[in-house]
Write an enzyme that holds these catalytic residues in place. Sequence first.
Site, PDB file in Angstrom:
ATOM      1  N   THR A  10       0.801  -1.231   0.000  1.00  0.00           N
ATOM      2  CA  THR A  10       0.000   0.000   0.000  1.00  0.00           C
ATOM      3  C   THR A  10       0.832   1.279   0.000  1.00  0.00           C
ATOM      4  OG1 THR A  10      -0.091  -0.243   2.392  1.00  0.00           O
ATOM      5  CG2 THR A  10      -2.009  -1.018   1.160  1.00  0.00           C
ATOM      6  N   GLY A  11       2.154   1.187   0.175  1.00  0.00           N
ATOM      7  CA  GLY A  11       3.012   2.370   0.289  1.00  0.00           C
ATOM      8  C   GLY A  11       3.431   2.935  -1.064  1.00  0.00           C
ATOM      9  N   CYS A  38      17.791   4.090  -3.576  1.00  0.00           N
ATOM     10  CA  CYS A  38      17.423   4.796  -4.816  1.00  0.00           C
ATOM     11  C   CYS A  38      18.509   5.781  -5.282  1.00  0.00           C
ATOM     12  CB  CYS A  38      16.099   5.529  -4.626  1.00  0.00           C
ATOM     13  SG  CYS A  38      15.916   6.367  -3.053  1.00  0.00           S
ATOM     14  N   SER A  72       9.251  11.849  -2.740  1.00  0.00           N
ATOM     15  CA  SER A  72       8.686  10.491  -2.731  1.00  0.00           C
ATOM     16  C   SER A  72       9.700   9.480  -2.204  1.00  0.00           C
ATOM     17  CB  SER A  72       8.210  10.084  -4.121  1.00  0.00           C
ATOM     18  OG  SER A  72       9.293  10.074  -5.036  1.00  0.00           O
ATOM     19  N   HIS A 108      15.592  11.586  -8.575  1.00  0.00           N
ATOM     20  CA  HIS A 108      16.753  12.071  -7.830  1.00  0.00           C
ATOM     21  C   HIS A 108      17.819  12.542  -8.827  1.00  0.00           C
ATOM     22  CE1 HIS A 108      14.829  10.567  -4.377  1.00  0.00           C
ATOM     23  NE2 HIS A 108      15.559   9.503  -4.109  1.00  0.00           N
TER      24      HIS A 108
HETATM   25  N1  LIG Z   1      10.347   5.680  -1.740  1.00  0.00           N
HETATM   26  C1  LIG Z   1      11.462   5.404  -2.397  1.00  0.00           C
HETATM   27  O1  LIG Z   1      11.836   6.097  -3.387  1.00  0.00           O
HETATM   28  C2  LIG Z   1      12.306   4.240  -2.009  1.00  0.00           C
HETATM   29  C3  LIG Z   1      13.394   3.928  -2.814  1.00  0.00           C
HETATM   30  C4  LIG Z   1      14.196   2.835  -2.494  1.00  0.00           C
HETATM   31  C5  LIG Z   1      13.899   2.088  -1.379  1.00  0.00           C
HETATM   32  N2  LIG Z   1      12.846   2.398  -0.583  1.00  0.00           N
HETATM   33  C6  LIG Z   1      12.573   1.549   0.566  1.00  0.00           C
HETATM   34  O2  LIG Z   1      11.373   0.811   0.312  1.00  0.00           O
HETATM   35  C7  LIG Z   1      10.668   0.580   1.524  1.00  0.00           C
HETATM   36  C8  LIG Z   1       9.252   1.112   1.399  1.00  0.00           C
HETATM   37  O3  LIG Z   1       9.309   2.518   1.204  1.00  0.00           O
HETATM   38  P1  LIG Z   1       7.993   3.386   0.904  1.00  0.00           P
HETATM   39  O4  LIG Z   1       8.508   4.691   0.503  1.00  0.00           O
HETATM   40  O5  LIG Z   1       7.065   2.640  -0.004  1.00  0.00           O
HETATM   41  O6  LIG Z   1       7.311   3.426   2.378  1.00  0.00           O
HETATM   42  P2  LIG Z   1       5.801   3.749   2.772  1.00  0.00           P
HETATM   43  O7  LIG Z   1       5.158   4.602   1.748  1.00  0.00           O
HETATM   44  O8  LIG Z   1       5.843   4.235   4.173  1.00  0.00           O
HETATM   45  O9  LIG Z   1       5.077   2.285   2.756  1.00  0.00           O
HETATM   46  C9  LIG Z   1       5.346   1.281   3.727  1.00  0.00           C
HETATM   47  C10 LIG Z   1       4.532   0.018   3.464  1.00  0.00           C
HETATM   48  O10 LIG Z   1       4.847  -0.957   4.487  1.00  0.00           O
HETATM   49  C11 LIG Z   1       3.636  -1.288   5.217  1.00  0.00           C
HETATM   50  N3  LIG Z   1       3.931  -1.429   6.647  1.00  0.00           N
HETATM   51  C12 LIG Z   1       4.261  -0.442   7.528  1.00  0.00           C
HETATM   52  N4  LIG Z   1       4.446  -0.974   8.756  1.00  0.00           N
HETATM   53  C13 LIG Z   1       4.198  -2.290   8.656  1.00  0.00           C
HETATM   54  C14 LIG Z   1       4.202  -3.386   9.583  1.00  0.00           C
HETATM   55  N5  LIG Z   1       4.514  -3.211  10.882  1.00  0.00           N
HETATM   56  N6  LIG Z   1       3.907  -4.618   9.117  1.00  0.00           N
HETATM   57  C15 LIG Z   1       3.596  -4.822   7.822  1.00  0.00           C
HETATM   58  N7  LIG Z   1       3.563  -3.836   6.899  1.00  0.00           N
HETATM   59  C16 LIG Z   1       3.871  -2.586   7.312  1.00  0.00           C
HETATM   60  C17 LIG Z   1       2.691  -0.145   4.960  1.00  0.00           C
HETATM   61  O11 LIG Z   1       1.353  -0.635   5.139  1.00  0.00           O
HETATM   62  P3  LIG Z   1       0.142   0.303   5.705  1.00  0.00           P
HETATM   63  O12 LIG Z   1      -0.351   1.116   4.528  1.00  0.00           O
HETATM   64  O13 LIG Z   1      -0.868  -0.700   6.165  1.00  0.00           O
HETATM   65  O14 LIG Z   1       0.718   1.139   6.796  1.00  0.00           O
HETATM   66  C18 LIG Z   1       3.023   0.189   3.493  1.00  0.00           C
HETATM   67  O15 LIG Z   1       2.428  -0.771   2.645  1.00  0.00           O
HETATM   68  C19 LIG Z   1      11.484   1.264   2.631  1.00  0.00           C
HETATM   69  O16 LIG Z   1      12.306   0.321   3.257  1.00  0.00           O
HETATM   70  C20 LIG Z   1      12.300   2.293   1.873  1.00  0.00           C
HETATM   71  O17 LIG Z   1      13.502   2.612   2.542  1.00  0.00           O
HETATM   72  C21 LIG Z   1      12.040   3.461  -0.884  1.00  0.00           C
END
Ligand SMILES: NC(=O)c1ccc[n+]([C@@H]2O[C@H](COP(=O)([O-])OP(=O)(O)OC[C@H]3O[C@@H](n4cnc5c(N)ncnc54)[C@H](OP(=O)(O)O)[C@@H]3O)[C@@H](O)[C@H]2O)c1
Length: 344
Positions: A11-12, A150, A179, A242
């Site tokens: 969902t994130g 990223c 993002s 980025h």
């Molecule tokens: N954004 C980027 O550009 C990017 C790039 C590279 C890597 N990343 C990495 O990718 C990962 C996700 O990033 P994001 O930006 O998508 O984060 P985000 O928008 O905060 O989404 C987090 C996701 O994890 C779920 N979640 C949170 N707490 C949880 C728990 N205790 N148990 C199970 N599920 C849980 C959330 O579900 P709910 O909706 O139910 O809370 C949501 O689906 C991170 O580790 C981040 O460092 C991100």
Amino acid sequence: MAVRVGVLGATGAVGQRLIQLLDPHPEFELAALTASDSSAGKTYRQAAKWRVDSPIPSDVAEMTVQATEPDAIPDDIDLLFSSLPSSVGAAVEPGFCEAGYVVSSNSSNGRMDDDVPLVIPEINAEHLDLLEVQRDERGWDGALIKNPNCSTITFVPTLAALTEFGLEKVHVSTLQAVSGAGYDGVTSMEIIDNAIPYIGSEEDKLETESRKLLGEFDGASLTHNDMAVSASCNRIPTIDGHLENVWVETEDELDAAAAAEAMEAFPSLDLHSSPEPLIHVFDEPDRPQPRMDRTVGGGMAIAAGGMQETPFGLQYNCLAHNTIRGAAGASVLNGELLAENGYF
Ligand SMILES: NC(=O)c1ccc[n+]([C@@H]2O[C@H](COP(=O)([O-])OP(=O)(O)OC[C@H]3O[C@@H](n4cnc5c(N)ncnc54)[C@H](OP(=O)(O)O)[C@@H]3O)[C@@H](O)[C@H]2O)c1
């Protein structure tokens, strides 16, 4: 036959990109979605505040979000893409691997572990063989593969194109989109009309992951590249993409024309999500720019430009779409590499 896949943390910000990329994917069939306990049991449409730039796929919208635990995932799923917060990934990803699932993960936990391949397929596909070491050491039927941060993904392909000149010192300064911090990461009051010269732990990730990615794997262990890398990371008010300014000092002489030629000629791969070319080099001195260039190669290419010789070595700019090439697309590409190498 399609490989059946699931998404952990669906969902994130990254999870939604994964849904967008997997829906039309020719090799993967999306069969499970998980998120936190507050989303579990809801339909995906109810649980996800959809913010991606294409409509939510109608069949995915009606799927039920499961809890993030191995028992909630059907046994016939071969591959899980993980986009969980790193603390959650650290707690749950090993359990999925132990239960026999192959996990292609975005989260930073475990990226620097000696037996975890950190892979950009066009750069270091041979590091995938670390999975044999991992399975021997951990006794898992499943496996854990990571894609880099990223911002690391944005500049490492350009460095890979320059390795023939002998990389000695690299300095990179980033201008990172909001993002990259996830949907709840940076508030509007913090970032509008502003730039934040600090992103927790980010500089260390660029410095260490780049040396691992460009390291040598001898079939048993990995030796990290010995180039010196210094990073400075900044958050700016762009949505996606980025942009990075890079200075590279090399053993052999490197001028702007030779750098551009090496980047343009750097080979891509014959995988579904690999762009052709991998690095798109702009001649215009004011490119690449996030708004105009983050979708080159469907968001999977690296854009580069502005090569010039300076007293600190060759300077250039590079750009990648952080939630596509930098996250969701990177995990999907690693899934394609696993499939090509017979892991399912
Ligand atoms: N954004 C980027 O550009 C990017 C790039 C590279 C890597 N990343 C990495 O990718 C990962 C996700 O990033 P994001 O930006 O998508 O984060 P985000 O928008 O905060 O989404 C987090 C996701 O994890 C779920 N979640 C949170 N707490 C949880 C728990 N205790 N148990 C199970 N599920 C849980 C959330 O579900 P709910 O909706 O139910 O809370 C949501 O689906 C991170 O580790 C981040 O460092 C991100």
